[in-house]
Design a protein around this motif. Structure first.
Motif, PDB file in Angstrom:
ATOM      1  N   ASP A   1      -1.660  33.481  52.485  1.00 11.95           N
ATOM      2  CA  ASP A   1      -1.864  32.079  52.106  1.00 11.95           C
ATOM      3  C   ASP A   1      -2.701  31.361  53.161  1.00 11.95           C
ATOM      4  OD1 ASP A   1      -0.321  32.440  49.832  1.00 11.95           O
ATOM      5  OD2 ASP A   1       1.533  31.769  50.815  1.00 11.95           O
ATOM      6  N   TRP A   2      -2.345  31.555  54.440  1.00 12.22           N
ATOM      7  CA  TRP A   2      -3.054  30.871  55.521  1.00 12.22           C
ATOM      8  C   TRP A   2      -4.490  31.387  55.655  1.00 12.22           C
ATOM      9  CZ3 TRP A   2      -1.913  26.393  57.111  1.00 12.22           C
ATOM     10  CH2 TRP A   2      -0.583  25.969  57.185  1.00 12.22           C
ATOM     11  N   LEU A   3      -4.715  32.650  55.386  1.00  4.11           N
ATOM     12  CA  LEU A   3      -6.081  33.179  55.432  1.00  4.11           C
ATOM     13  C   LEU A   3      -6.944  32.530  54.353  1.00  4.11           C
ATOM     14  CD1 LEU A   3      -5.367  36.963  56.115  1.00  4.11           C
ATOM     15  CD2 LEU A   3      -6.557  35.363  57.654  1.00  4.11           C
ATOM     16  N   LEU A   4      -6.351  32.317  53.158  1.00  8.03           N
ATOM     17  CA  LEU A   4      -7.076  31.638  52.092  1.00  8.03           C
ATOM     18  C   LEU A   4      -7.394  30.198  52.492  1.00  8.03           C
ATOM     19  CD1 LEU A   4      -8.200  31.370  49.217  1.00  8.03           C
ATOM     20  CD2 LEU A   4      -5.858  30.827  48.459  1.00  8.03           C
ATOM     21  N   ILE A   5      -6.399  29.512  53.044  1.00 10.94           N
ATOM     22  CA  ILE A   5      -6.603  28.122  53.469  1.00 10.94           C
ATOM     23  C   ILE A   5      -7.710  28.055  54.523  1.00 10.94           C
ATOM     24  CG2 ILE A   5      -5.542  26.176  54.692  1.00 10.94           C
ATOM     25  CD1 ILE A   5      -2.881  26.971  53.344  1.00 10.94           C
ATOM     26  N   LYS A   6      -7.667  28.962  55.491  1.00 15.05           N
ATOM     27  CA  LYS A   6      -8.682  28.986  56.549  1.00 15.05           C
ATOM     28  C   LYS A   6     -10.074  29.217  55.951  1.00 15.05           C
ATOM     29  CE  LYS A   6     -10.077  31.563  60.674  1.00 15.05           C
ATOM     30  NZ  LYS A   6      -9.766  32.716  61.550  1.00 15.05           N
ATOM     31  N   LYS A   7     -10.160  30.138  55.000  1.00 18.97           N
ATOM     32  CA  LYS A   7     -11.441  30.438  54.359  1.00 18.97           C
ATOM     33  C   LYS A   7     -12.013  29.190  53.690  1.00 18.97           C
ATOM     34  CE  LYS A   7     -13.483  33.329  50.729  1.00 18.97           C
ATOM     35  NZ  LYS A   7     -13.225  34.364  49.693  1.00 18.97           N
ATOM     36  N   ILE A   8     -11.145  28.466  52.979  1.00 19.50           N
ATOM     37  CA  ILE A   8     -11.590  27.244  52.288  1.00 19.50           C
ATOM     38  C   ILE A   8     -12.056  26.198  53.299  1.00 19.50           C
ATOM     39  CG2 ILE A   8     -10.818  25.312  50.852  1.00 19.50           C
ATOM     40  CD1 ILE A   8      -8.888  27.283  49.470  1.00 19.50           C
ATOM     41  N   LEU A   9     -11.263  26.013  54.370  1.00 20.64           N
ATOM     42  CA  LEU A   9     -11.552  24.972  55.353  1.00 20.64           C
ATOM     43  C   LEU A   9     -12.833  25.251  56.131  1.00 20.64           C
ATOM     44  CD1 LEU A   9      -7.924  24.422  56.723  1.00 20.64           C
ATOM     45  CD2 LEU A   9      -9.211  22.871  55.255  1.00 20.64           C
ATOM     46  N   LEU A  10     -13.158  26.513  56.318  1.00 17.86           N
ATOM     47  CA  LEU A  10     -14.358  26.863  57.087  1.00 17.86           C
ATOM     48  C   LEU A  10     -15.613  26.907  56.222  1.00 17.86           C
ATOM     49  CD1 LEU A  10     -12.941  29.647  59.456  1.00 17.86           C
ATOM     50  CD2 LEU A  10     -13.577  27.296  60.052  1.00 17.86           C
ATOM     51  N   ASP A  11     -15.455  26.783  54.911  1.00 14.22           N
ATOM     52  CA  ASP A  11     -16.603  26.778  54.010  1.00 14.22           C
ATOM     53  C   ASP A  11     -17.378  25.466  54.205  1.00 14.22           C
ATOM     54  OD1 ASP A  11     -18.314  26.543  51.680  1.00 14.22           O
ATOM     55  OD2 ASP A  11     -17.094  28.130  50.769  1.00 14.22           O
ATOM     56  N   VAL A  12     -18.656  25.555  54.484  1.00 10.87           N
ATOM     57  CA  VAL A  12     -19.464  24.365  54.786  1.00 10.87           C
ATOM     58  C   VAL A  12     -19.550  23.417  53.596  1.00 10.87           C
ATOM     59  CG1 VAL A  12     -20.848  25.541  56.535  1.00 10.87           C
ATOM     60  CG2 VAL A  12     -21.578  25.611  54.134  1.00 10.87           C
ATOM     61  N   ARG A  13     -19.214  23.909  52.395  1.00  9.85           N
ATOM     62  CA  ARG A  13     -19.267  23.048  51.208  1.00  9.85           C
ATOM     63  C   ARG A  13     -18.027  22.152  51.085  1.00  9.85           C
ATOM     64  NH1 ARG A  13     -20.278  27.963  47.160  1.00  9.85           N
ATOM     65  NH2 ARG A  13     -18.717  28.801  48.616  1.00  9.85           N
TER      66      ARG A  13
END
Length: 751
Positions: free
Chosen positions: A154-166
């Motif tokens: 779950d946290w890896l998904l959240i991190k991925k979303i948060l680091l997306d420049v969009r």
């Protein structure tokens, strides 16, 4: 219609002002306002009308039932304070479409369901809804317990979303993601780069020792500092000063003054108030700041600012809540200052402070419910107790000096010696008392009181072995004389409990416990203030077989805890029960000093169909039966003092809501019935109460078909009365033509 605000429409719907909503009948299908459909749906729901056509229109507009329910959930969230209504619609929407990200977000927002939160974020990310993602992530509430429930995936998904420049959003959630993924260094770098961070985001780093307390505090908003420091008022004030000096809108000067006061920086309170600019509108209208100012002056023994005092005095009548408590605290401080001045003069030690009007006024102020709930209560209560203790010590010291002078002159009897020893104990002159009583025993036989005095002195000196020896000697004399004392029994048992090598056998403990309760009860006998004039008390009750039996056979029934109407009557307390000295099996019989109570007629006299019996008491009460007035106090105070005065708390105290009863009660742990009769000396029966029925009043709704029965009972009672004994009178309650809002009583003939 566009001029009518949504807020006004919602108000009309919630207040069921349907006449104001007639326009919705014509425009609910209109698209001029996106909420009209939803408003109309809930108006129909309130009116219990068929909503099928309306719901069909919503389904049609939003292309499906799931979207329709989601829309209604959003409408409900806009209309109602309670979240459970909207949450229900969001759940219904999700049941119909698991891929509805808006419904998942709505459910998270209304119920803090992190599963739905994560589902919403994932769906929006996969569908490229980056603007919505940005908005939603910025509105996630950092709940530590909920975050602990998320998996590493779950946290890896959240991190991925948060680091997306969009996705352009706050870095708060990324700080949490780094923490729960054990990427502590990355999290700390982010914390250093951000000006302010939510306390729940940064607290885990502090708890793990990854950042210092000062680093954490520097990142918190002002309103979060006090929550984090929780009770450390000096540190809270220091942080508040730092923020105030930055010149930001928060904290305000009023907040600064309050925190300075809580930190006991009283001079700062005065300085911050005096230095306030004239255009500080928030302070200009803040009454609490003025009260803190006056209190600070009081604590610093400064003369009160007349202008501020006059302003507060003008507002006194309208004060409530916190302001009322602060005003009461200031009034209390004025009483304490006067008492301290009298103490310094040293001219009033001939009387105990308890009997002084100004002390009683201070005690009365402390009973104010607003003040009792305020943070100042504990401090003020301690001040009063401290003053009372030193006044009491000075009072007893003066009396002890006088008694020592009397001893020197040889003008002492046994009571004087006992008085001398008790004063010595009160003044902490324990060795003097031990030596004096020992010397007294050389020429006089020891008494249980003299042995008890020595025991108390050794106990105060923390010599528990010698204390137990002398308490045991006092107990032995008590047994032989049958002059039972709950004080001596209590001292003996509590002393034994302090010694690891002393074990009182269970049968002895049970015997002493019975004696303890019997003697304790016997301390509560009839006195001048038990009843009003003429020693009369009143009892409201139904007119049933029990009432008839108690009247004709002349007894009072004492009810058990289970039979009482107040669920917190005879409450569960730490010092009451089979393992303690105070028995829990007490029973009570209630009377009232109030013979004109509409409420008691309703509560106790079968809704005015019962009777009110007036009793006269001579004052003679048998052993094992106590009688006393009930005290009424604030529930918060009762809870705070639940371990003090355990017996009175258990048997003789009720919450203030019951004060209209003005109750007096008989109580016993031995009997469920106690008989009464008119004593005819010298042929009196000490196992009974000296009492008689004076009158019986019928309730306003007393059944006509029972009047002859009650008349026969009165006739029966009167037939046993002697010529000099007053007859029982019969009366009834009625509502008079000149006042339809109160009961009156009139005598009726006994046929």
């Amino acid at each position: 219609m566009s001029q009518i605000s949504d807020k006004k429409i919602i108000e009309w719907i919630n207040n069921k002002n349907y006449s104001m909503l007639a326009f919705l009948e014509d425009c609910w299908l209109s698209s001029e306002n996106e909420w009209y459909l939803g408003f109309y749906y809930f108006m129909q729901d309130f009116k219990q009308e068929n909503k099928q056509d309306t719901f069909s229109a919503i389904v049609s507009r939003f292309d499906g039932k799931s979207a329709a329910y989601c829309y209604l959930g959003n409408t409900a969230e806009k209309m109602f304070d309670s979240h459970h209504i909207s949450a229900s619609f969001f759940r219904k929407s999700i049941e119909l479409d698991e891929e509805n990200s808006d419904a998942h977000w709505g459910l998270y927002y209304t119920s803090r369901d992190m599963v739905s939160c994560l589902k919403s974020l994932k769906l929006d990310y996969e569908n490229g809804h980056f603007n919505k993602l940005t908005n939603n992530i910025n509105n996630i509430y950092p709940n530590p317990n909920a975050m602990l429930g998320l998996s590493r995936e779950d946290w890896l998904l959240i991190k991925k979303i948060l680091l997306d420049v969009r996705v352009c959003c706050s870095q708060n959630m990324l700080i949490s993601a780094h923490f729960y993924l054990s990427e502590f260094d990355e999290g700390i770098v982010l914390i250093d780069a951000i000006d302010k961070v939510n306390v729940e985001i940064v607290r885990p780093y502090f708890d793990q020792g990854l950042i210092s307390k000062d680093e954490l505090l520097s990142k918190l908003y002002d309103w979060q500092v006090s929550n984090f420091l929780d009770g450390d008022h000096k540190s809270i004030y220091q942080e508040c000063v730092k923020e105030f000096k930055k010149g930001n809108p928060n904290p305000t000067r009023a907040v600064l003054i309050e925190r300075a006061f809580r930190a006991e920086a009283f001079q700062d309170v005065i300085t911050n108030y005096d230095e306030a600019p004239l255009d500080d509108v928030l302070l200009l209208h803040n009454l609490d700041s003025r009260l803190y100012y006056l209190l600070a002056q009081s604590y610093l023994n400064q003369k009160p600012n007349k202008k501020v005092l006059d302003y507060v005095s003008e507002k006194t009548a309208s004060l409530e809540g916190k302001s009322s408590a602060l005003n009461q605290a200031y009034n209390f401080k004025q009483k304490i200052e006067k008492l301290e001045k009298l103490f310094a003069e040293g001219s009033n030690f001939d009387i105990e402070v308890d009997f002084m009007d100004i002390y009683q006024e201070a005690v009365k102020i402390l009973d104010n419910p607003d003040l009792f709930k305020h943070f100042l209560y504990e401090q003020l209560d301690t001040e009063l107790k401290s003053l009372k203790a030193k006044w009491k010590n000075s009072h007893h010291s003066r009396q002890l000096t006088e008694m020592k002078g009397k001893l020197s002159s040889g003008d002492m009897d046994n009571d004087d010696f006992l008085r001398l020893y008790n004063l010595g104990i009160e003044c902490s002159e324990y060795d003097y008392v031990i030596d004096s009583v020992t010397e007294f025993h050389n020429d006089n036989p020891p008494t249980m009181s003299s042995y008890n005095c020595i025991g108390v002195c050794y106990e105060r000196k923390e010599d528990h072995s010698n204390a137990f020896v002398h308490y045991k000697l006092a107990l032995s004399l008590m047994r032989s004389s049958k002059d039972y004392s709950h004080v001596i029994i209590g001292n003996y048992i509590s002393s034994a409990e302090r010694l690891p090598n002393i074990d009182i056998p269970q049968d002895e403990f049970d015997e002493l416990r019975d004696l303890y309760n019997a003697n304790l009860v016997n301390q509560f006998k009839w006195h001048t203030f038990t009843a009003g004039r003429w020693n009369r008390l009143f009892k409201y009750s139904p007119f049933n077989i029990n009432a008839i039996d108690s009247l004709t056979n002349q007894y009072f029934y004492l009810a058990s805890k289970e039979q009482l109407n107040d669920p917190i009557e005879l409450p569960t307390l730490n010092k009451v029960g089979s393992a303690h000295l105070i028995d829990s099996n007490y029973r009570i019989c209630s009377f009232s000093n109030n013979n004109d109570s509409m409420l008691m007629w309703s509560h106790y006299a079968q809704e005015h169909q019962g009777i009110m019996v007036e009793y006269w008491f001579g004052g003679e009460i048998p052993d094992g039966i106590g009688v006393e007035k009930v005290s009424y106090t604030d529930e918060f105070k009762r809870n705070k003092e639940k371990d003090s005065y355990a017996f009175n708390q258990y048997v003789l105290t009720k919450n203030k809501e019951w004060s209209y009863e003005d109750e007096v009660r008989l109580f016993s742990n031995r009997s469920e019935k106690v008989s009464f009769e008119i004593f005819d000396y010298p042929n009196n029966d000490r196992s009974k109460i000296n009492a008689r029925v004076c009158s019986i009043t019928l309730g306003y709704k007393f059944p006509d078909h029972k009047k002859q029965l009650i008349a026969n009972i009165v006739t029966l009672i009167n037939s046993s009365r002697k010529n000099h004994e007053p007859q029982v009178t019969l009366s009834e309650a009625y509502i008079s033509d000149d006042n339809r809002f109160a009961l009156k009583y009139r005598n009726i003939d006994i046929l």
